[in-house]
Scaffold this active site. Structure first.
Site, PDB file in Angstrom:
ATOM      1  N   LYS A   1       0.851  -1.199   0.000  1.00 13.66           N
ATOM      2  CA  LYS A   1       0.000   0.000   0.000  1.00 13.66           C
ATOM      3  C   LYS A   1       0.881   1.242   0.000  1.00 13.66           C
ATOM      4  O   LYS A   1       2.100   1.156   0.216  1.00 13.66           O
ATOM      5  CB  LYS A   1      -0.942  -0.023   1.202  1.00 13.66           C
ATOM      6  CG  LYS A   1      -0.262   0.085   2.543  1.00 13.66           C
ATOM      7  CD  LYS A   1      -1.232  -0.270   3.659  1.00 13.66           C
ATOM      8  CE  LYS A   1      -0.520  -0.284   4.993  1.00 13.66           C
ATOM      9  NZ  LYS A   1      -0.917   0.740   5.916  1.00 13.66           N
TER      10      LYS A   1
ATOM     11  N   ARG B   1     -10.217   0.134  15.167  1.00  9.66           N
ATOM     12  CA  ARG B   1     -10.153   0.850  13.901  1.00  9.66           C
ATOM     13  C   ARG B   1     -11.196   0.169  13.020  1.00  9.66           C
ATOM     14  O   ARG B   1     -12.378   0.371  13.252  1.00  9.66           O
ATOM     15  CB  ARG B   1      -8.726   0.791  13.356  1.00  9.66           C
ATOM     16  CG  ARG B   1      -8.194   2.126  12.908  1.00  9.66           C
ATOM     17  CD  ARG B   1      -6.726   2.115  12.617  1.00  9.66           C
ATOM     18  NE  ARG B   1      -6.259   0.951  11.842  1.00  9.66           N
ATOM     19  CZ  ARG B   1      -5.053   0.834  11.332  1.00  9.66           C
ATOM     20  NH1 ARG B   1      -4.178   1.814  11.481  1.00  9.66           N
ATOM     21  NH2 ARG B   1      -4.695  -0.223  10.664  1.00  9.66           N
TER      22      ARG B   1
ATOM     23  N   TYR C   1      18.027  29.107   9.735  1.00  3.38           N
ATOM     24  CA  TYR C   1      16.859  29.861  10.194  1.00  3.38           C
ATOM     25  C   TYR C   1      16.721  29.782  11.711  1.00  3.38           C
ATOM     26  O   TYR C   1      16.893  28.713  12.308  1.00  3.38           O
ATOM     27  CB  TYR C   1      15.586  29.315   9.564  1.00  3.38           C
ATOM     28  CG  TYR C   1      15.438  29.673   8.108  1.00  3.38           C
ATOM     29  CD1 TYR C   1      15.387  31.010   7.695  1.00  3.38           C
ATOM     30  CD2 TYR C   1      15.350  28.671   7.157  1.00  3.38           C
ATOM     31  CE1 TYR C   1      15.250  31.331   6.355  1.00  3.38           C
ATOM     32  CE2 TYR C   1      15.204  28.981   5.809  1.00  3.38           C
ATOM     33  CZ  TYR C   1      15.154  30.318   5.415  1.00  3.38           C
ATOM     34  OH  TYR C   1      15.020  30.633   4.092  1.00  3.38           O
TER      35      TYR C   1
ATOM     36  N   MET D   1      13.863  24.178   3.499  1.00  5.39           N
ATOM     37  CA  MET D   1      13.127  23.530   2.406  1.00  5.39           C
ATOM     38  C   MET D   1      14.044  22.693   1.498  1.00  5.39           C
ATOM     39  O   MET D   1      13.707  21.570   1.108  1.00  5.39           O
ATOM     40  CB  MET D   1      12.393  24.584   1.565  1.00  5.39           C
ATOM     41  CG  MET D   1      11.537  23.982   0.480  1.00  5.39           C
ATOM     42  SD  MET D   1      10.764  25.211  -0.569  1.00  5.39           S
ATOM     43  CE  MET D   1       9.480  25.854   0.473  1.00  5.39           C
TER      44      MET D   1
HETATM   45  C1  LIG Z   1      -4.355  -4.604   7.856  1.00  9.33           C
HETATM   46  C2  LIG Z   1      -2.882  -4.441   7.729  1.00  9.33           C
HETATM   47  N1  LIG Z   1      -2.118  -5.542   7.602  1.00  9.33           N
HETATM   48  C3  LIG Z   1      -0.777  -5.455   7.487  1.00  9.33           C
HETATM   49  C4  LIG Z   1      -0.136  -4.240   7.521  1.00  9.33           C
HETATM   50  C5  LIG Z   1       1.365  -4.191   7.413  1.00  9.33           C
HETATM   51  O1  LIG Z   1       1.901  -3.702   8.622  1.00  9.33           O
HETATM   52  P1  LIG Z   1       3.474  -3.527   8.819  1.00  9.33           P
HETATM   53  O2  LIG Z   1       3.919  -2.543   7.799  1.00  9.33           O
HETATM   54  O3  LIG Z   1       3.609  -2.990  10.207  1.00  9.33           O
HETATM   55  O4  LIG Z   1       4.084  -4.862   8.639  1.00  9.33           O
HETATM   56  C6  LIG Z   1      -0.886  -3.084   7.670  1.00  9.33           C
HETATM   57  C7  LIG Z   1      -0.214  -1.794   7.740  1.00  9.33           C
HETATM   58  O5  LIG Z   1      -0.602  -0.871   8.392  1.00  9.33           O
HETATM   59  C8  LIG Z   1      -2.293  -3.186   7.769  1.00  9.33           C
HETATM   60  O6  LIG Z   1      -3.059  -2.101   7.894  1.00  9.33           O
END
Ligand SMILES: Cc1ncc(COP(=O)(O)O)c(C=O)c1O
Length: 377
Positions: A35, A130, A264, A312
């Site tokens: 992701k 969540r 800065y 920056m």
């Molecule tokens: C549902 C779920 N599974 C697996 C992962 C992977 O987690 P990690 O990057 O801590 O291994 C995530 C990441 O947030 C997640 O949301």
């Protein structure tokens, strides 16, 4: 010429880290979590190195399309499931497996017209609060899903809130194991931290034992070479390798006398004569602005520290340790913000993140589009 900052993605490290995750849970299949554009590394860039995984897990439908466009025919899991009803059409068309975490997603599935029933992962909120069905609603959700002609196999999953910390996974894992004990289907529980720390363990339920590694593990951060439980353990402890190096060069130097200030807000004041280097890297490249004086950095492979505020396009670094080590330094010297440096130098992204009060995840994901990225075999 472009600015001298660039990132290198180490494909070999990705392969090795994947093998490392697999070795921690040898009986499980592996979702490579890609992701957020593979945690900032670039899905297309990491694809070949991670295609030894059993599936790719992500949450953006456009990213799922990109994985299919690269020719991946194996499983793809949408970790947050669908966001609206028409997403299900894409799931049918691209054969995407999807998480179901709420009643609304079941409602959408019930109305979905498909010839191809979907593989779903029913998610339990076992304590993180969540996404997911709370334990006493979980079985009813399973029964509802199981009655739908749109649904093929139902797998069961949960996600740990404290796999990397003191609380650990015991309470959540026990809740999951007990509530799901007599339900059929594959199980998936473990992110990187749970895989590395607990995959060899089992959780007792009424009928026997559920291995923490279960049927599928879901490592993300470990694949990219960051220790999920830093500073308790570092990448050397977990035998992981950085998959990203961010490097740049010195584009100027200054000789300071005692009392001179830097940057800065005059954020750093020299207490004695010293030489500093100005590096082409700033917060517009993704380097954390909050990184304080003292954040570690490598110059020509030698460990030193930042001085003064991050701006920056530039940061400033102390060149004293190089002078002490007798290492030549000046305009054009190589600077490693994190990853592999020259002369065998290694600076984990976790150390930089820790100094800046954040985690490696955030720094990798924040790599700015203006930074050129190349892959190294
Ligand atoms: C549902 C779920 N599974 C697996 C992962 C992977 O987690 P990690 O990057 O801590 O291994 C995530 C990441 O947030 C997640 O949301």
């Amino acid at each position: 010429m472009p600015r001298p900052i660039h990132a290198i993605i180490h494909l070999d490290a990705l392969r090795r880290n994947l093998a490392r995750a697999r070795a921690a849970a040898p009986d499980a299949r592996v979702w490579a979590v890609v992701k957020a554009n593979a945690y900032g590394h670039g899905i297309e860039r990491v694809f070949e190195a991670l295609r030894g995984a059993d599936g790719f897990a992500l949450l953006d439908l456009a990213e799922a399309e990109r994985v299919r466009a690269m020719g991946w025919r194996g499983p793809i899991l949408l970790l947050e499931g669908v966001f609206e009803a028409r997403d299900l059409e894409l799931c049918s068309r691209l054969n995407l497996w999807h998480v179901v975490h709420c009643e609304q997603q079941i409602d959408m599935l019930a109305l979905h017209k498909t010839h191809q029933p979907h593989r779903v992962f029913l998610k339990m909120n076992s304590g993180m609060n969540r996404l997911g069905f709370i334990p006493h609603r979980f079985r009813a959700a399973w029964t509802r899903l199981n009655a739908l002609p749109q649904v093929d196999e139902i797998s069961l999953m949960t996600h740990f809130s404290d796999a990397d910390g003191e609380r650990g996974i015991a309470a959540q894992a026990a809740t999951f194991a007990v509530v799901t004990q007599d339900l059929p289907g594959e199980r998936s529980l473990s992110n990187s931290a749970a895989t590395l720390r607990f995959a060899g363990e089992s959780i007792r339920n009424g009928q026997g034992c559920l291995p923490v590694s279960a049927d599928w593990i879901r490592p993300g951060i470990a694949l990219y070479g960051s220790a999920p439980d830093f500073p308790e353990h570092d990448i050397t402890h977990w035998d992981l390798q950085p998959a990203m190096t961010l490097s740049s060069r010195i584009i100027g130097t200054q000789e300071l006398v005692a009392g001179d200030c830097v940057g800065y807000g005059s954020g750093f004041q020299a207490s004695a004569p010293m030489r500093i280097g100005v590096v082409a890297c700033g917060y517009a490249d993704g380097y954390p602005r909050v990184a304080p004086t003292g954040t570690p950095v490598l110059v020509n492979g030698v460990r030193t520290r930042t001085v003064g505020r991050v701006s920056m396009d530039m940061i400033t670094v102390d060149l004293g340790p190089l002078q002490q080590a007798g290492v030549d330094v000046g305009f054009g010297s190589e600077v490693t913000l994190w990853g592999h440096g020259p002369r065998g130098g290694l600076l984990s992204i976790d150390e930089v993140a820790h100094a800046a009060g954040t985690v490696g995840y955030e720094l990798m994901c924040a790599l700015a589009p203006r930074v050129g990225v190349m892959a190294a075999p």
